[in-house]
Scaffold this motif. Structure first.
Motif, PDB file in Angstrom:
ATOM      1  N   ASN A   1       0.830  -1.206   0.000  1.00  0.00           N
ATOM      2  CA  ASN A   1       0.000   0.000   0.000  1.00  0.00           C
ATOM      3  C   ASN A   1       0.865   1.258   0.000  1.00  0.00           C
ATOM      4  OD1 ASN A   1      -3.013  -0.855   0.440  1.00  0.00           O
ATOM      5  ND2 ASN A   1      -1.788  -2.180   1.759  1.00  0.00           N
ATOM      6  N   ALA A   2       0.650   2.108  -0.987  1.00  0.00           N
ATOM      7  CA  ALA A   2       1.364   3.385  -1.093  1.00  0.00           C
ATOM      8  C   ALA A   2       0.368   4.439  -1.560  1.00  0.00           C
ATOM      9  CB  ALA A   2       2.545   3.256  -2.056  1.00  0.00           C
ATOM     10  N   GLY A   3       0.149   4.521  -2.878  1.00  0.00           N
ATOM     11  CA  GLY A   3      -0.857   5.440  -3.388  1.00  0.00           C
ATOM     12  C   GLY A   3      -2.236   5.156  -2.825  1.00  0.00           C
ATOM     13  N   SER A   4      -2.492   3.900  -2.461  1.00  0.00           N
ATOM     14  CA  SER A   4      -3.790   3.546  -1.873  1.00  0.00           C
ATOM     15  C   SER A   4      -4.000   4.254  -0.539  1.00  0.00           C
ATOM     16  CB  SER A   4      -3.899   2.031  -1.687  1.00  0.00           C
ATOM     17  OG  SER A   4      -2.835   1.549  -0.879  1.00  0.00           O
ATOM     18  N   ALA A   5      -2.902   4.595   0.160  1.00  0.00           N
ATOM     19  CA  ALA A   5      -3.027   5.327   1.421  1.00  0.00           C
ATOM     20  C   ALA A   5      -3.492   6.766   1.170  1.00  0.00           C
ATOM     21  CB  ALA A   5      -1.694   5.320   2.162  1.00  0.00           C
ATOM     22  N   ILE A   6      -3.038   7.354   0.063  1.00  0.00           N
ATOM     23  CA  ILE A   6      -3.499   8.699  -0.303  1.00  0.00           C
ATOM     24  C   ILE A   6      -4.970   8.645  -0.705  1.00  0.00           C
ATOM     25  CG2 ILE A   6      -3.117  10.667  -1.843  1.00  0.00           C
ATOM     26  CD1 ILE A   6      -0.186   9.709  -2.103  1.00  0.00           C
ATOM     27  N   GLN A   7      -5.354   7.577  -1.429  1.00  0.00           N
ATOM     28  CA  GLN A   7      -6.761   7.391  -1.777  1.00  0.00           C
ATOM     29  C   GLN A   7      -7.614   7.235  -0.521  1.00  0.00           C
ATOM     30  OE1 GLN A   7      -6.292   3.991  -4.411  1.00  0.00           O
ATOM     31  NE2 GLN A   7      -6.833   5.256  -6.174  1.00  0.00           N
ATOM     32  N   TRP A   8      -7.078   6.588   0.480  1.00  0.00           N
ATOM     33  CA  TRP A   8      -7.778   6.407   1.764  1.00  0.00           C
ATOM     34  C   TRP A   8      -8.065   7.758   2.413  1.00  0.00           C
ATOM     35  CZ3 TRP A   8      -5.298   6.917   6.794  1.00  0.00           C
ATOM     36  CH2 TRP A   8      -6.077   6.496   7.869  1.00  0.00           C
ATOM     37  N   LEU A   9      -7.081   8.653   2.350  1.00  0.00           N
ATOM     38  CA  LEU A   9      -7.304  10.008   2.882  1.00  0.00           C
ATOM     39  C   LEU A   9      -8.455  10.698   2.148  1.00  0.00           C
ATOM     40  CD1 LEU A   9      -3.635  11.363   3.194  1.00  0.00           C
ATOM     41  CD2 LEU A   9      -5.125  10.652   5.074  1.00  0.00           C
ATOM     42  N   ARG A  10      -8.514  10.454   0.831  1.00  0.00           N
ATOM     43  CA  ARG A  10      -9.531  11.104   0.004  1.00  0.00           C
ATOM     44  C   ARG A  10     -10.898  10.435   0.100  1.00  0.00           C
ATOM     45  NH1 ARG A  10      -8.866  10.160  -6.252  1.00  0.00           N
ATOM     46  NH2 ARG A  10      -9.728   8.172  -5.517  1.00  0.00           N
ATOM     47  N   ASP A  11     -10.930   9.108  -0.023  1.00  0.00           N
ATOM     48  CA  ASP A  11     -12.207   8.412  -0.203  1.00  0.00           C
ATOM     49  C   ASP A  11     -12.858   7.954   1.098  1.00  0.00           C
ATOM     50  OD1 ASP A  11     -11.713   8.761  -2.876  1.00  0.00           O
ATOM     51  OD2 ASP A  11     -10.928   6.735  -3.179  1.00  0.00           O
ATOM     52  N   GLU A  12     -12.055   7.467   2.039  1.00  0.00           N
ATOM     53  CA  GLU A  12     -12.626   6.969   3.286  1.00  0.00           C
ATOM     54  C   GLU A  12     -12.648   8.040   4.386  1.00  0.00           C
ATOM     55  OE1 GLU A  12     -12.680   3.780   0.867  1.00  0.00           O
ATOM     56  OE2 GLU A  12     -10.751   4.696   1.352  1.00  0.00           O
ATOM     57  N   LEU A  13     -11.512   8.710   4.610  1.00  0.00           N
ATOM     58  CA  LEU A  13     -11.488   9.752   5.639  1.00  0.00           C
ATOM     59  C   LEU A  13     -12.091  11.064   5.148  1.00  0.00           C
ATOM     60  CD1 LEU A  13      -8.090   9.365   7.518  1.00  0.00           C
ATOM     61  CD2 LEU A  13     -10.257   8.188   7.873  1.00  0.00           C
TER      62      LEU A  13
ATOM     63  N   ILE B   1      -9.214  15.139   2.271  1.00  0.00           N
ATOM     64  CA  ILE B   1      -8.696  15.841   1.096  1.00  0.00           C
ATOM     65  C   ILE B   1      -9.633  15.549  -0.067  1.00  0.00           C
ATOM     66  CG2 ILE B   1      -6.265  15.839   1.810  1.00  0.00           C
ATOM     67  CD1 ILE B   1      -5.878  13.430  -0.133  1.00  0.00           C
ATOM     68  N   LYS B   2      -9.596  16.418  -1.070  1.00  0.00           N
ATOM     69  CA  LYS B   2     -10.408  16.193  -2.267  1.00  0.00           C
ATOM     70  C   LYS B   2      -9.577  15.656  -3.420  1.00  0.00           C
ATOM     71  CE  LYS B   2     -14.191  19.474  -1.458  1.00  0.00           C
ATOM     72  NZ  LYS B   2     -13.848  19.833  -0.076  1.00  0.00           N
ATOM     73  N   THR B   3      -8.270  15.981  -3.427  1.00  0.00           N
ATOM     74  CA  THR B   3      -7.371  15.514  -4.492  1.00  0.00           C
ATOM     75  C   THR B   3      -6.039  15.106  -3.872  1.00  0.00           C
ATOM     76  OG1 THR B   3      -6.394  17.693  -4.882  1.00  0.00           O
ATOM     77  CG2 THR B   3      -8.410  17.154  -6.122  1.00  0.00           C
ATOM     78  N   PRO B   4      -5.280  14.242  -4.542  1.00  0.00           N
ATOM     79  CA  PRO B   4      -3.945  13.902  -4.040  1.00  0.00           C
ATOM     80  C   PRO B   4      -3.043  15.130  -3.899  1.00  0.00           C
ATOM     81  CG  PRO B   4      -4.627  12.334  -5.716  1.00  0.00           C
ATOM     82  CD  PRO B   4      -5.659  13.422  -5.710  1.00  0.00           C
ATOM     83  N   GLN B   5      -3.212  16.098  -4.787  1.00  0.00           N
ATOM     84  CA  GLN B   5      -2.392  17.312  -4.724  1.00  0.00           C
ATOM     85  C   GLN B   5      -2.614  18.061  -3.412  1.00  0.00           C
ATOM     86  OE1 GLN B   5      -4.374  16.484  -7.383  1.00  0.00           O
ATOM     87  NE2 GLN B   5      -2.684  15.753  -8.664  1.00  0.00           N
ATOM     88  N   GLU B   6      -3.821  17.962  -2.873  1.00  0.00           N
ATOM     89  CA  GLU B   6      -4.126  18.646  -1.612  1.00  0.00           C
ATOM     90  C   GLU B   6      -3.321  18.048  -0.462  1.00  0.00           C
ATOM     91  OE1 GLU B   6      -8.030  20.075   0.993  1.00  0.00           O
ATOM     92  OE2 GLU B   6      -8.295  18.807  -0.792  1.00  0.00           O
TER      93      GLU B   6
END
Length: 497
Positions: free
Chosen positions: A307-319, A322-327
């Motif tokens: 898990n790497a990029g999936s952790a950033i997706q977790w910040l966006r989709d589950e938590l 953030i709205k975008t990875p750039q954020e």
């Protein structure tokens, strides 16, 4: 070289299907992409709908061609690169899957892996396949299907059962069932393939109860494996290059020389080192086939973090913080450190060098003053720190220190992450102009096959540096961060029953 010819590269990933059209200079002429559904039937289980994967792939292919304003007549060849280990089972007569695809991240076969260890097969599997016993690989996924999907046993008796990784499923579907093949790099990720003899291993097939008749023919990464039917793009087009995504990325980064290393920051993190024509034995890493071209096999050492990029997706989709990875990148830059917070992205266990299938994600060191910026920074730092573990294990196994790391993948766009990676590793981190190195690598293999390019040397001339990140971190700070990371990793181990 024939200017005006294109390679259409299918890049079928864990969260989306993409297609990239490359011209003869390695430039991107068109692109298409479509996400698909992630299925989590229960904790630790991860599945995909293989039909949806095919549908989104077809959409991406057509979108890429349309966006470039060309026709199928302009395409010299198609290449396929794919999420590895994910396993599809289908009926040869109907071409319809008999269950959802079991994704590489899925942990459902942990008990089966325990049984293999108890049977004393760890050494045999490592020596034969180059892999460690882990649910990551395809073999125990196929075993699970045989034991839990009644249709699998029925079809196997009739000789109609087909097992394959995503490259195999797509090639079979695009050729309307005429080509039931997988390439040597994907075969080497099944835990069923002898990487020296380069054939399916009879002992392991027997041990896991998998009929050899259900497995595809293994082909080179650069050869015409079949022809995409005219219904897809309007004319028959050769499928001339196939490789697992990380192997393709190593090729796309032009790591043709022994000792060259790349790291792909995708759903997971994958560090590969070219080890030449000899497979290098390893304890905590994987020995794998990098590629096979013109009868010559190149091997690699690999370290995988799940898990790497999936952790950033977790910040966006589950938590939803953030709205975008750039954020996440922007927020991380607003704080000087993580405020003592450590994050371990072990959503589906820990890969190399720990190989703990019962580890789970951990967020530690939270205080009342912890803000979302601290959490974003901790998540980004965790990606670099798990990559640190992979690189250090690789240096130890190979007996050589690395001076340069070539990077690619979606998360490599993060300036913060790349600078922190250079700081914590204390090496140059080189990001190329083309970050689509996975798609480019398989396109290069297909282009060599059909004569669009003449040699790896010519391909090396297409690689262009975009930005180099040089270490700026003090040794004391680096040591503190690594020590805190290792402390957090220990807390995450053996969490699940």
């Amino acid at each position: 070289m024939t200017i005006g010819k294109y390679i259409l590269s299918i890049d079928q990933g864990t969260t989306s299907s993409r297609a990239v059209l490359f011209d003869s200079l390695g430039g991107i002429a068109g692109m298409g992409q479509k996400e698909f559904r992630q299925i989590y039937p229960q904790p630790g289980y991860v599945e995909h709908d293989a039909v949806q994967i095919l549908q989104t792939t077809l959409y991406a292919m057509r979108q890429a061609v349309q966006s470039a304003g060309i026709t199928a007549a302009d395409i010299a060849a198609i290449s396929i690169t794919n999420q590895r280990e994910t396993t599809v089972a289908w009926d040869a007569d109907t071409g319809i899957p008999i269950c959802n695809a079991i994704v590489w991240q899925c942990r459902r076969t942990a008990p089966a892996c325990e049984r293999l260890r108890a049977a004393g097969l760890g050494g045999y599997i490592k020596d034969t396949t180059g892999l460690l016993i882990d649910p990551y690989f395809s073999g125990t996924k196929m075993q699970w299907v045989m034991e839990n999907v009644p249709a699998a046993r029925e079809l196997a008796k009739k000789g109609r059962l087909r097992f394959g990784t995503i490259d195999c499923w797509l090639c079979y579907s695009l050729t309307e069932g005429r080509a039931f093949v997988t390439d040597v790099s994907n075969a080497s990720r099944t835990m069923l393939f002898d990487i020296r003899r380069q054939c399916w291993d009879e002992t392991l097939l027997r041990q896991l109860g998998i009929p050899q008749s259900a497995l595809p023919q293994v082909v080179e990464c650069g050869q015409v494996a079949g022809y995409c039917g005219p219904d897809v793009l309007g004319r028959e087009i050769p499928i001339a290059g196939m490789a697992g995504d990380q192997h393709a990325a190593l090729f796309g980064q032009c790591c043709f020389e022994k000792g060259m290393v790349k790291n792909t920051y995708g759903t997971g993190c994958f560090v590969l080192m070219n080890t030449g024509d000899v497979p290098v034995p390893s304890q905590g890493l994987l020995t794998t086939v990098a590629w096979k071209l013109n009868g010559k096999t190149t091997y690699a050492l690999e370290g995988s973090a799940f898990n790497a990029g999936s952790a950033i997706q977790w910040l966006r989709d589950e938590l939803e913080i953030i709205k975008t990875p750039q954020e996440a990148d922007q927020l991380a830059e607003t704080v000087e450190d993580t405020g003592g917070v450590s994050f371990v992205p072990a959503f589906t266990g820990l890969g190399a060098p720990y190989w703990d299938m019962y580890a789970r994600g951990a967020l530690l060191g939270i205080t009342r003053g912890t803000r979302r910026a601290h959490l974003c920074r901790a998540v980004l730092e965790s990606i670099a720190l798990e990559s640190y573990d992979l690189v250090k294990a690789m240096e130890q196994e190979a007996g050589a220190s690395m001076t340069e790391l070539r990077v690619d993948g979606g998360a490599s766009r993060s300036r913060f992450l790349m600078q922190y990676q250079a700081d914590v590793l204390d090496v140059r981190v080189c990001r190329p102009q083309c970050l689509e190195t996975t798609a480019l690598g398989s396109a290069m293999m297909a282009g060599l096959t059909v004569g669009l390019w003449s040699s790896p040397e010519e391909l090396s001339g297409l690689w262009r540096e975009d930005q180099v990140f040089c270490p700026e971190c003090a040794e004391e700070r680096r040591a503190e961060d690594v020590a805190r990371w290792h402390k957090a990793v220990e807390r995450s181990k053996s969490w699940a029953d």
